[in-house]
Design a protein around this motif. Structure first.
Motif, PDB file in Angstrom:
ATOM      1  N   MET A  89       0.831  -1.200   0.000  1.00 47.63           N
ATOM      2  CA  MET A  89       0.000   0.000   0.000  1.00 47.63           C
ATOM      3  C   MET A  89       0.867   1.252   0.000  1.00 47.63           C
ATOM      4  O   MET A  89       0.593   2.212  -0.728  1.00 47.63           O
ATOM      5  N   LEU A  93       1.054   4.142  -2.852  1.00 46.75           N
ATOM      6  CA  LEU A  93       0.809   5.531  -2.484  1.00 46.75           C
ATOM      7  C   LEU A  93       1.991   6.416  -2.883  1.00 46.75           C
ATOM      8  O   LEU A  93       1.810   7.507  -3.417  1.00 46.75           O
ATOM      9  N   ARG A  99      -1.001  12.322  -4.234  1.00 43.95           N
ATOM     10  CA  ARG A  99      -1.110  11.565  -2.989  1.00 43.95           C
ATOM     11  C   ARG A  99      -2.440  11.847  -2.286  1.00 43.95           C
ATOM     12  O   ARG A  99      -3.115  10.938  -1.835  1.00 43.95           O
ATOM     13  N   VAL A 102      -5.279  10.162  -4.118  1.00 35.31           N
ATOM     14  CA  VAL A 102      -5.283   8.707  -3.908  1.00 35.31           C
ATOM     15  C   VAL A 102      -5.865   8.383  -2.537  1.00 35.31           C
ATOM     16  O   VAL A 102      -6.709   7.497  -2.404  1.00 35.31           O
ATOM     17  N   LEU A 103      -5.417   9.113  -1.511  1.00 42.00           N
ATOM     18  CA  LEU A 103      -5.947   8.874  -0.166  1.00 42.00           C
ATOM     19  C   LEU A 103      -7.445   9.176  -0.091  1.00 42.00           C
ATOM     20  O   LEU A 103      -8.204   8.424   0.521  1.00 42.00           O
ATOM     21  N   ARG A 105      -9.663   9.042  -2.497  1.00 40.02           N
ATOM     22  CA  ARG A 105     -10.397   7.989  -3.206  1.00 40.02           C
ATOM     23  C   ARG A 105     -10.433   6.718  -2.373  1.00 40.02           C
ATOM     24  O   ARG A 105     -11.459   6.040  -2.276  1.00 40.02           O
ATOM     25  N   PHE A 106      -9.308   6.382  -1.763  1.00 38.29           N
ATOM     26  CA  PHE A 106      -9.231   5.196  -0.916  1.00 38.29           C
ATOM     27  C   PHE A 106     -10.256   5.274   0.211  1.00 38.29           C
ATOM     28  O   PHE A 106     -11.033   4.342   0.435  1.00 38.29           O
ATOM     29  N   VAL A 107     -10.286   6.404   0.925  1.00 40.97           N
ATOM     30  CA  VAL A 107     -11.204   6.574   2.041  1.00 40.97           C
ATOM     31  C   VAL A 107     -12.654   6.556   1.551  1.00 40.97           C
ATOM     32  O   VAL A 107     -13.526   5.951   2.179  1.00 40.97           O
ATOM     33  N   GLU A 109     -13.927   4.938  -0.809  1.00 35.10           N
ATOM     34  CA  GLU A 109     -14.352   3.600  -1.205  1.00 35.10           C
ATOM     35  C   GLU A 109     -14.366   2.594  -0.056  1.00 35.10           C
ATOM     36  O   GLU A 109     -14.730   1.435  -0.249  1.00 35.10           O
ATOM     37  N   LEU A 110     -13.991   3.036   1.154  1.00 32.94           N
ATOM     38  CA  LEU A 110     -14.001   2.133   2.303  1.00 32.94           C
ATOM     39  C   LEU A 110     -15.419   1.870   2.783  1.00 32.94           C
ATOM     40  O   LEU A 110     -16.247   2.780   2.812  1.00 32.94           O
ATOM     41  N   ASP A 114     -14.762  -0.117   8.026  1.00 33.08           N
ATOM     42  CA  ASP A 114     -13.344   0.154   7.838  1.00 33.08           C
ATOM     43  C   ASP A 114     -13.026   1.633   8.037  1.00 33.08           C
ATOM     44  O   ASP A 114     -11.969   1.993   8.549  1.00 33.08           O
ATOM     45  N   GLU A 115     -13.953   2.487   7.642  1.00 32.39           N
ATOM     46  CA  GLU A 115     -13.765   3.926   7.824  1.00 32.39           C
ATOM     47  C   GLU A 115     -13.677   4.252   9.322  1.00 32.39           C
ATOM     48  O   GLU A 115     -12.852   5.055   9.745  1.00 32.39           O
TER      49      GLU A 115
END
Length: 136
Positions: A89, A93, A99, A102-103, A105-107, A109-110, A114-115
């Motif tokens: 990961m 990243l 950056r 990306v973060l 988008r990652f959050v 989609e959690l 998980d969030e």
């Protein structure tokens, strides 16, 4: 006779980790070598080098036993699988130009569970002594 067949990159590390994970107790390099030696005739120094590299990466622990070390796979929250996934990961990243994007988008989609875990981990990191978020 030493085999001249080359293994795929990283496969010997994976084999060593598998031997250590399956072992009921920490092993010496010689014991790891015996467990791996299925016709390939690995040199003791090769096995020792792999173990030292795995220790340097934090994937195995070691303790002094006379003149040698005993090695064991890391388990629990610092298990091999967790460390490898976290390293992947981090690499992904670090390779991205955006950056923050990306973060974000990652959050986004959690799943909600998980969030919540991520929010708890961030709060713990802020409270940790010496953390950058805590001003230390």
């Amino acid at each position: 006779m030493i085999s001249s067949v080359r293994r795929p990159r990283g496969s010997l590390e994976a084999e060593v980790l598998a031997v250590l994970a399956a072992a009921p107790e920490p092993l010496t390099p010689a014991a790891v070598q015996r467990a791996l030696d299925q016709g390939a005739e690995l040199a003791y120094t090769t096995v020792t080098t792999v173990l030292v590299r795995l220790h340097d990466k934090g994937l195995v622990t070691r303790e002094r036993a006379g003149r040698a070390y005993l090695y064991a796979a890391v388990s629990g929250p610092d298990s091999v699988e967790v460390r490898v996934a976290a390293r992947r990961m981090r690499k992904l990243l670090d390779s991205g130009a955006d950056r923050r994007g990306v973060l974000a988008r990652f959050v986004a989609e959690l799943p909600a569970d998980d969030e919540a875990v991520l929010a708890d981990l961030l709060a713990q990191a802020e409270r940790a002594p010496g953390s950058a978020a805590a001003g230390g």
